[in-house]
Design an enzyme around this catalytic site. Structure first.
Site, PDB file in Angstrom:
ATOM      1  N   ASP A 105       1.077  -1.326   0.051  1.00 43.12           N
ATOM      2  CA  ASP A 105       0.109   0.128   0.047  1.00 43.12           C
ATOM      3  C   ASP A 105       0.994   1.333  -0.004  1.00 43.12           C
ATOM      4  O   ASP A 105       0.462   2.351  -0.029  1.00 43.12           O
ATOM      5  CB  ASP A 105      -1.026   0.004   1.227  1.00 43.12           C
ATOM      6  CG  ASP A 105      -0.350  -0.039   2.654  1.00 43.12           C
ATOM      7  OD1 ASP A 105       0.885  -0.081   2.479  1.00 43.12           O
ATOM      8  OD2 ASP A 105      -1.084   0.150   3.614  1.00 43.12           O
ATOM      9  N   SER A 106       2.269   0.966   0.040  1.00 43.19           N
ATOM     10  CA  SER A 106       3.013   2.219  -0.147  1.00 43.19           C
ATOM     11  C   SER A 106       2.847   2.715  -1.521  1.00 43.19           C
ATOM     12  O   SER A 106       3.385   3.765  -1.953  1.00 43.19           O
ATOM     13  CB  SER A 106       4.704   1.737   0.113  1.00 43.19           C
ATOM     14  OG  SER A 106       4.694   0.180  -0.752  1.00 43.19           O
ATOM     15  N   GLU A 162      -1.933  -5.304   8.398  1.00 50.06           N
ATOM     16  CA  GLU A 162      -0.914  -4.742   9.424  1.00 50.06           C
ATOM     17  C   GLU A 162      -1.831  -5.075  11.078  1.00 50.06           C
ATOM     18  O   GLU A 162      -2.991  -5.088  10.793  1.00 50.06           O
ATOM     19  CB  GLU A 162      -0.851  -3.195   9.378  1.00 50.06           C
ATOM     20  CG  GLU A 162      -0.288  -2.845   8.109  1.00 50.06           C
ATOM     21  CD  GLU A 162       0.162  -1.457   7.929  1.00 50.06           C
ATOM     22  OE1 GLU A 162      -0.207  -0.707   8.845  1.00 50.06           O
ATOM     23  OE2 GLU A 162       0.551  -1.172   6.967  1.00 50.06           O
ATOM     24  N   GLU A 180       8.904  -4.404  10.976  1.00 47.53           N
ATOM     25  CA  GLU A 180       8.844  -3.083  10.286  1.00 47.53           C
ATOM     26  C   GLU A 180       9.656  -2.140  11.468  1.00 47.53           C
ATOM     27  O   GLU A 180       8.790  -2.038  12.288  1.00 47.53           O
ATOM     28  CB  GLU A 180       7.903  -2.675   9.258  1.00 47.53           C
ATOM     29  CG  GLU A 180       8.225  -1.307   9.097  1.00 47.53           C
ATOM     30  CD  GLU A 180       7.603  -0.725   7.810  1.00 47.53           C
ATOM     31  OE1 GLU A 180       6.593  -1.332   7.422  1.00 47.53           O
ATOM     32  OE2 GLU A 180       7.660   0.448   7.371  1.00 47.53           O
ATOM     33  N   ASP A 234      -1.271  -6.049  -0.433  1.00 44.91           N
ATOM     34  CA  ASP A 234      -1.502  -5.447   0.698  1.00 44.91           C
ATOM     35  C   ASP A 234      -2.863  -5.209   0.916  1.00 44.91           C
ATOM     36  O   ASP A 234      -3.440  -4.532   0.024  1.00 44.91           O
ATOM     37  CB  ASP A 234      -0.574  -4.263   0.680  1.00 44.91           C
ATOM     38  CG  ASP A 234       0.197  -3.950   2.104  1.00 44.91           C
ATOM     39  OD1 ASP A 234      -0.110  -4.777   3.045  1.00 44.91           O
ATOM     40  OD2 ASP A 234       0.945  -3.213   1.888  1.00 44.91           O
ATOM     41  N   LYS A 265      -1.396  -9.355   2.648  1.00 47.31           N
ATOM     42  CA  LYS A 265      -0.836  -8.721   3.970  1.00 47.31           C
ATOM     43  C   LYS A 265      -1.977  -8.003   4.753  1.00 47.31           C
ATOM     44  O   LYS A 265      -2.518  -6.949   4.182  1.00 47.31           O
ATOM     45  CB  LYS A 265       0.364  -8.088   3.507  1.00 47.31           C
ATOM     46  CG  LYS A 265       1.292  -7.599   4.786  1.00 47.31           C
ATOM     47  CD  LYS A 265       2.819  -7.063   4.376  1.00 47.31           C
ATOM     48  CE  LYS A 265       2.784  -5.903   3.906  1.00 47.31           C
ATOM     49  NZ  LYS A 265       2.164  -4.743   4.961  1.00 47.31           N
TER      50      LYS A 265
END
Ligand code: KIV
Length: 303
Positions: free
Chosen positions: A63-64, A134, A199, A102, A132
């Protein structure tokens, strides 16, 4: 089921080599064998193809994307539709790597059922092989595991929690925070996560978690003891517009290369040296002679 085509020849995880399709179980096997896992983000067909052909094991449509491709200030704005669109493009460029999508902010922050439904869209509509998420969302990881969707967890500095964290800060620095991270990592692994991204955590904490977990850890700003490493593609190749974070190693300067190429193109147009005669198409000699004949010069044929 009819097995007509096994991408990569269907070799088992234990016989994986540089041309074998990487699967989630293959990543765990790599951990067992002490083989480092390489991971990188990609967001489109051309770059994902290059990344895959370079032999990277895991490709994340991160999602970057919101920041490095779409120009947003943080990752929060990117939508399900945008992530699906880019995951489809990456899917077309990837043959060997494990393709992970993501899940964007908001797509799994409601009920577990909503999270599962959105994860299914990545697999069904975009060809992702894992998603993925978070945070220590243990119930959701368990539900995804039960829905046969491989999951990569993401702990430590989780960019979607920027407002709660008060900025991008290294996490797990106190003993309590380190122990919480460790407990969260174990809980995700027990719930069925196939790997965990760590991270922005101290090297020592990542090393402890990596040594204890049966599943691979993929570090970004988490030191060299993680089972694998991931970076954002644009950081790696120098396609960003701000000073890089401490953990980034630049392997190229694509920004400078692109600037130079585009400036050269503009200059050639301005001095009329592009396109050249060799870069132009030509009429066959007979047609040219006909067009040059006196009866045709200056004459506009009306139909
Ligand atoms: O979105 C992203 O780029 C990530 C990182 C872990 C690489 O989540």
């Amino acid at each position: 089921m009819s097995i007509t085509n096994f991408p990569g020849g269907g070799a088992s995880a234990s016989t994986a080599n540089s041309t074998t399709k990487i699967t989630m179980p293959a990543l765990s096997e790599m951990k067992r064998q002490g083989k480092a896992i390489s991971a990188l983000t990609a967001y489109d067909y051309a770059t994902s193809r290059l990344v895959d052909e370079a032999g990277i094991d895991l490709i994340l449509v991160g999602d970057s994307l919101a920041m490095v491709v779409l120009g947003h200030e943080n990752t929060l704005a990117v939508t399900m539709d945008e992530m699906l669109h880019h995951t489809r493009a990456v899917r077309r460029g990837v043959r060997r790597a494990l393709l992970v999508a993501d899940m964007p902010f908001g797509s799994y922050h409601g009920t577990v059922a909503e999270g599962v439904a959105n994860a299914i869209r990545f697999v069904k509509e975009a060809g992702a092989e894992a998603v993925k998420i978070e945070g220590a969302r243990v119930e959701l990881v368990r539900a995804l595991f039960e829905a046969e969707i491989p999951v990569v967890g993401h702990l430590g500095l989780t960019p979607q929690s920027i407002h709660q964290m008060g900025g991008y800060r290294v996490q797990g620095r106190s003993a309590d925070a380190a122990l919480q991270l460790r407990a969260d990592a174990h809980a995700l692994a027990e719930a069925g996560a196939g790997a965990i991204v760590l991270e922005g955590v101290p090297r020592e904490v990542a090393a402890m978690i990596t040594a204890e977990l049966p599943i691979p850890t993929i570090g970004i700003g988490a030191g060299p003891e993680c089972d694998g490493q991931i970076l954002v593609f644009h950081d790696l190749v120098g396609l960003t517009f701000a000073p890089a974070a401490k953990f980034v190693r630049r392997y190229g300067d694509a920004g400078a290369m692109i600037r130079l190429a585009v400036e050269g193109y503009r200059e050639d147009i301005e001095r009329r040296s592009f396109p050249s005669d060799e870069e132009s198409y030509h009429l066959p000699e007979t047609v040219r002679r006909t067009l040059d004949a006196p009866e045709n010069t200056g004459r506009i044929r009306r139909v």
